[in-house]
Write a protein that holds these residues in place. Structure first.
Motif, PDB file in Angstrom:
ATOM      1  N   ILE A  72       0.868  -1.176   0.000  1.00  0.00           N
ATOM      2  CA  ILE A  72       0.000   0.000   0.000  1.00  0.00           C
ATOM      3  C   ILE A  72       0.903   1.224   0.000  1.00  0.00           C
ATOM      4  O   ILE A  72       1.726   1.395   0.906  1.00  0.00           O
ATOM      5  N   LYS A  73       0.765   2.054  -1.026  1.00  0.00           N
ATOM      6  CA  LYS A  73       1.629   3.235  -1.136  1.00  0.00           C
ATOM      7  C   LYS A  73       0.766   4.484  -1.280  1.00  0.00           C
ATOM      8  O   LYS A  73      -0.079   4.559  -2.172  1.00  0.00           O
ATOM      9  N   LEU A  74       0.988   5.431  -0.399  1.00  0.00           N
ATOM     10  CA  LEU A  74       0.271   6.704  -0.412  1.00  0.00           C
ATOM     11  C   LEU A  74       1.233   7.833  -0.737  1.00  0.00           C
ATOM     12  O   LEU A  74       2.297   7.943  -0.126  1.00  0.00           O
ATOM     13  N   GLU A 108      10.466  19.753  -8.381  1.00  0.00           N
ATOM     14  CA  GLU A 108      10.670  20.738  -9.436  1.00  0.00           C
ATOM     15  C   GLU A 108       9.699  21.889  -9.276  1.00  0.00           C
ATOM     16  O   GLU A 108       8.667  21.774  -8.605  1.00  0.00           O
ATOM     17  N   LYS A 109      10.016  22.972  -9.931  1.00  0.00           N
ATOM     18  CA  LYS A 109       9.255  24.208  -9.770  1.00  0.00           C
ATOM     19  C   LYS A 109       7.794  24.053 -10.171  1.00  0.00           C
ATOM     20  O   LYS A 109       6.898  24.589  -9.518  1.00  0.00           O
ATOM     21  N   ASP A 110       7.531  23.301 -11.238  1.00  0.00           N
ATOM     22  CA  ASP A 110       6.165  23.191 -11.743  1.00  0.00           C
ATOM     23  C   ASP A 110       5.447  21.937 -11.238  1.00  0.00           C
ATOM     24  O   ASP A 110       4.439  21.516 -11.803  1.00  0.00           O
ATOM     25  N   ALA A 111       6.000  21.321 -10.199  1.00  0.00           N
ATOM     26  CA  ALA A 111       5.394  20.112  -9.639  1.00  0.00           C
ATOM     27  C   ALA A 111       5.290  20.252  -8.122  1.00  0.00           C
ATOM     28  O   ALA A 111       6.086  20.961  -7.489  1.00  0.00           O
ATOM     29  N   GLU A 112       4.316  19.594  -7.546  1.00  0.00           N
ATOM     30  CA  GLU A 112       4.134  19.646  -6.095  1.00  0.00           C
ATOM     31  C   GLU A 112       5.151  18.741  -5.414  1.00  0.00           C
ATOM     32  O   GLU A 112       5.429  17.621  -5.868  1.00  0.00           O
ATOM     33  N   THR A 113       5.709  19.200  -4.302  1.00  0.00           N
ATOM     34  CA  THR A 113       6.639  18.389  -3.532  1.00  0.00           C
ATOM     35  C   THR A 113       5.857  17.403  -2.675  1.00  0.00           C
ATOM     36  O   THR A 113       4.944  17.792  -1.934  1.00  0.00           O
ATOM     37  N   VAL A 114       6.208  16.117  -2.791  1.00  0.00           N
ATOM     38  CA  VAL A 114       5.451  15.074  -2.101  1.00  0.00           C
ATOM     39  C   VAL A 114       6.392  14.087  -1.430  1.00  0.00           C
ATOM     40  O   VAL A 114       7.582  14.022  -1.728  1.00  0.00           O
ATOM     41  N   LEU A 115       5.806  13.299  -0.516  1.00  0.00           N
ATOM     42  CA  LEU A 115       6.462  12.142   0.082  1.00  0.00           C
ATOM     43  C   LEU A 115       5.619  10.909  -0.223  1.00  0.00           C
ATOM     44  O   LEU A 115       4.392  10.979  -0.233  1.00  0.00           O
ATOM     45  N   CYS A 116       6.276   9.782  -0.468  1.00  0.00           N
ATOM     46  CA  CYS A 116       5.565   8.522  -0.715  1.00  0.00           C
ATOM     47  C   CYS A 116       5.832   7.566   0.447  1.00  0.00           C
ATOM     48  O   CYS A 116       6.988   7.173   0.682  1.00  0.00           O
ATOM     49  N   LEU A 117       4.778   7.211   1.139  1.00  0.00           N
ATOM     50  CA  LEU A 117       4.886   6.289   2.269  1.00  0.00           C
ATOM     51  C   LEU A 117       4.336   4.933   1.839  1.00  0.00           C
ATOM     52  O   LEU A 117       3.222   4.843   1.310  1.00  0.00           O
ATOM     53  N   GLN A 118       5.106   3.895   2.093  1.00  0.00           N
ATOM     54  CA  GLN A 118       4.707   2.556   1.654  1.00  0.00           C
ATOM     55  C   GLN A 118       4.627   1.606   2.837  1.00  0.00           C
ATOM     56  O   GLN A 118       5.506   1.564   3.692  1.00  0.00           O
ATOM     57  N   LYS A 128       5.893  -3.390   7.458  1.00  0.00           N
ATOM     58  CA  LYS A 128       7.103  -2.570   7.336  1.00  0.00           C
ATOM     59  C   LYS A 128       6.717  -1.268   6.643  1.00  0.00           C
ATOM     60  O   LYS A 128       6.253  -1.270   5.497  1.00  0.00           O
ATOM     61  N   TRP A 129       6.866  -0.148   7.359  1.00  0.00           N
ATOM     62  CA  TRP A 129       6.550   1.169   6.819  1.00  0.00           C
ATOM     63  C   TRP A 129       7.838   1.861   6.387  1.00  0.00           C
ATOM     64  O   TRP A 129       8.786   1.978   7.176  1.00  0.00           O
ATOM     65  N   ASP A 130       7.873   2.344   5.152  1.00  0.00           N
ATOM     66  CA  ASP A 130       9.061   3.042   4.647  1.00  0.00           C
ATOM     67  C   ASP A 130       8.651   4.184   3.731  1.00  0.00           C
ATOM     68  O   ASP A 130       7.653   4.076   2.987  1.00  0.00           O
ATOM     69  N   LEU A 131       9.421   5.243   3.764  1.00  0.00           N
ATOM     70  CA  LEU A 131       9.356   6.238   2.712  1.00  0.00           C
ATOM     71  C   LEU A 131      10.108   5.676   1.508  1.00  0.00           C
ATOM     72  O   LEU A 131      11.116   4.969   1.674  1.00  0.00           O
ATOM     73  N   VAL A 132       9.600   5.956   0.303  1.00  0.00           N
ATOM     74  CA  VAL A 132      10.236   5.362  -0.874  1.00  0.00           C
ATOM     75  C   VAL A 132      10.538   6.429  -1.918  1.00  0.00           C
ATOM     76  O   VAL A 132       9.784   7.376  -2.118  1.00  0.00           O
ATOM     77  N   SER A 133      11.692   6.269  -2.556  1.00  0.00           N
ATOM     78  CA  SER A 133      12.075   7.042  -3.742  1.00  0.00           C
ATOM     79  C   SER A 133      13.191   6.273  -4.428  1.00  0.00           C
ATOM     80  O   SER A 133      13.974   5.563  -3.771  1.00  0.00           O
ATOM     81  N   ASP A 134      13.268   6.391  -5.738  1.00  0.00           N
ATOM     82  CA  ASP A 134      14.272   5.626  -6.489  1.00  0.00           C
ATOM     83  C   ASP A 134      15.682   6.025  -6.099  1.00  0.00           C
ATOM     84  O   ASP A 134      16.577   5.172  -5.987  1.00  0.00           O
ATOM     85  N   ARG A 135      15.915   7.318  -5.883  1.00  0.00           N
ATOM     86  CA  ARG A 135      17.299   7.730  -5.604  1.00  0.00           C
ATOM     87  C   ARG A 135      17.733   7.283  -4.211  1.00  0.00           C
ATOM     88  O   ARG A 135      18.904   6.957  -4.004  1.00  0.00           O
TER      89      ARG A 135
END
Length: 575
Positions: A72-74, A108-118, A128-135
């Protein structure tokens, strides 16, 4: 005021896969039972709620397939400054374009800054709860939200047991209203001491024999201290934890004793007041415990009519009242696609969809819909359905989940049918054939899977009835019209329709001596549908006619007439 921008669910209960971009205000999920509406609310609650563990079993996995993990990813947007801290969450901050659903690995300037919680749960059933990003993954960095941030983001949930919100407990809405605290420990400790002493004096008399046995036994066993045992209140039995302080009325009665509906309504209002600190709310079965007027008040407190909604609400409902109060962009029909995935489809704000929501919200809560050209057709089918129900082998339309909706006339009926077809409802249109809808629109409707049922060429429903039913039914229909409108009026309307070639007396004489001619039937049909005072053109009159006059005489009706009716009810039987 945090908002959920995107929801992804994999392998959780009845949902194999779902990707949904909800609105920032009210998201009302509708659909047939067991379609997964509550599962979505649970998924949000499990992923974002302030909890350290979960009770999970194999049954929570899609088709109990534990080899594929629950995921489940929000995606959380509208972040407060603390959640955009580079020191705390810099490696996990991403960009998101809501209009396309596109994720960017860097803000980025034209995009909303978000966090992805999985939230991920594998076959060991450990969440297991984690924040996720490819980098972050590429750099081998992992972390979750801090406990404080989880508490601030956690949604409030209104369910059957919501009265904990009426106490100052951890996570309750009262604790989110402001930073005030009530330290009850000192007062409780003092009260416990007084109660212990008072109780002890009385208990020596009330428990005399039991205490005597305890003392004798302790003495015989040499247990020091037991020989003079007393019955006192245990100081440790008095809880000083959260929930000690709660809301009461002026007479001291706890507000948790209010009715379920009142509690839910109050908590929703408090959640609105606490929106700056907690802007997410989950409500399963919105209407539970509430009368229609209080459903409207609850939706109002959630900001249903406001341009800038104060809360992001995820709710489920089976209430026509709730649907009528909401806009089509606040309603999402949950569907399972042929590929096995789920889709939350916005009902839409086009006139066809919104008009049906306002006039016949029950259509959106049904399994199948017959969109009738007007009120006459609705009443006609309702009457026949009631008549046929006397046969124990017949399954009524309501039992099949079939809803009848008024299409609002020939110019609107196809559009309303099309709006429902696009939401994957099985839909049929039942219309007259004296006036034609837009041919291209009807062709598109049928091409999308809709069915069209209509009378013989050139016939309106009155033509079909008077030319199709038995002689006996024609006589009784005219008698019923006389009861409704008076003999003189019916006589004048027949004369007018036939240019004085026929009157009521002549009709009755014809019916008495033999078969009613097709010309007479045509004149009666014309008279019955005259514009200013139609004989049966409303739900009540046509329903009565279908139930008590036309239905019972159906076996003797014309074959073309019976074939149209049979086709409609065969289509409904597929529900």
């Amino acid at each position: 005021m945090a908002r959920i921008r995107n929801i992804e669910i994999r392998n959780f209960r009845s949902i194999h896969s779902l990707s949904w971009r909800p609105s920032s205000g009210i998201n009302c999920l509708i659909g047939p039972g067991d379609s997964g509406k509550t599962t979505i609310l649970d998924a949000i609650d499990y992923c974002l709620g302030a909890r350290r563990n979960l009770t999970i079993s194999d049954a929570d996995f899609f088709e109990m397939n534990v080899d594929e993990p629950i995921c489940i990813k929000l995606t959380i947007g509208d972040l407060e400054d603390g959640l955009k801290s580079l020191d705390a969450y810099g490696h996990f901050l991403r960009g998101f374009r809501a209009e396309t659903g596109e994720f960017l690995e860097e803000p980025e300037k034209d995009a909303e800054t978000v966090l992805c919680l999985q939230l991920e749960i594998r076959d060991d059933l450990e969440p297991k709860w984690d924040l996720v990003s490819d980098r972050a993954t590429a750099q081998g960095i992992s972390r979750s939200l801090s406990w404080g941030d989880r508490q601030r983001l956690a949604p409030n949930r209104l369910g059957a047991l919501s009265d904990y919100n009426l106490s100052w407990r951890r996570g309750s809405v009262l604790n989110k209203l402001n930073d005030e605290t009530a330290n009850a420990s000192a007062a409780l400790i003092n009260a416990a001491r007084i109660a212990r002493d008072t109780f002890g004096d009385d208990a020596q008399k009330e428990l005399r024999e039991t205490l005597k046995t305890v003392r004798t036994t302790a003495s015989s066993l040499g247990i020091e201290g037991g020989t003079d045992a007393k019955a006192l209140l245990d100081a440790h039995s008095v809880s000083f934890s959260g929930g000690t302080v709660s809301l009461h009325d002026a007479k001291g009665v706890p507000l948790r004793n209010l009715g379920v509906g009142s509690i839910r309504l109050l908590i929703a209002g408090l959640q609105r007041a606490a929106a700056e600190k907690s802007s997410l709310i989950l409500i399963d079965e919105l209407e539970y415990g509430l009368e229609p007027h209080r459903i409207i008040r609850l939706l109002s407190s959630l900001g249903a009519k406001e341009t800038n909604p104060p809360l992001q609400a995820f709710v489920t409902t089976h209430s026509p009242t709730a649907l009528r109060e909401l806009s089509g962009n606040q309603l999402f029909v949950l569907r399972k696609t042929d590929g096995g995935s789920h889709e939350a489809m916005q009902a839409g704000i086009e006139d066809a969809a919104q008009g049906t929501i306002r006039s016949h919200p029950e259509a959106f809560l049904s399994s199948r819909v017959i969109v009738c050209e007007g009120a006459s057709e609705v009443g006609f089918l309702r009457g026949l359905d009631a008549c046929f129900s006397s046969n124990t082998a017949y399954r009524p339309l309501a039992a099949r989940g079939v809803s009848l909706a008024d299409g609002g006339g020939v110019s609107k009926v196809i559009g309303r049918g099309q709006a429902l077809v696009e939401l994957c409802y099985p839909v049929a249109v039942f219309r007259d054939d004296d006036k034609q809808p837009d041919a291209a629109a009807e062709t598109a409707f049928e091409g999308a899977g809709g069915a069209v049922f209509k009378w013989q060429p050139g016939q309106a429903i009155e033509d079909a009835i008077f030319q199709g039913v038995s002689d006996t039914a024609v006589e009784v229909l005219v008698a019923y019209a006389i009861d409704l409108h008076g003999r003189d009026s019916i006589d004048q309307w027949i004369k007018s329709a036939s240019a004085n070639a026929l009157d009521l007396d002549a009709f009755e004489s014809e019916a008495l001596v033999g078969e009613i001619s097709q010309d007479t039937r045509a004149m009666l049909a014309k008279a019955s549908k005259q514009k200013n005072n139609p004989w049966l053109k409303n739900v009540t009159a046509m329903e009565y006619a279908g139930r008590t006059i036309i239905g019972p005489e159906m076996k003797d009706a014309d074959q073309d007439f019976k074939s149209v009716i049979a086709a409609i009810f065969r289509w409904a039987e597929d529900a």
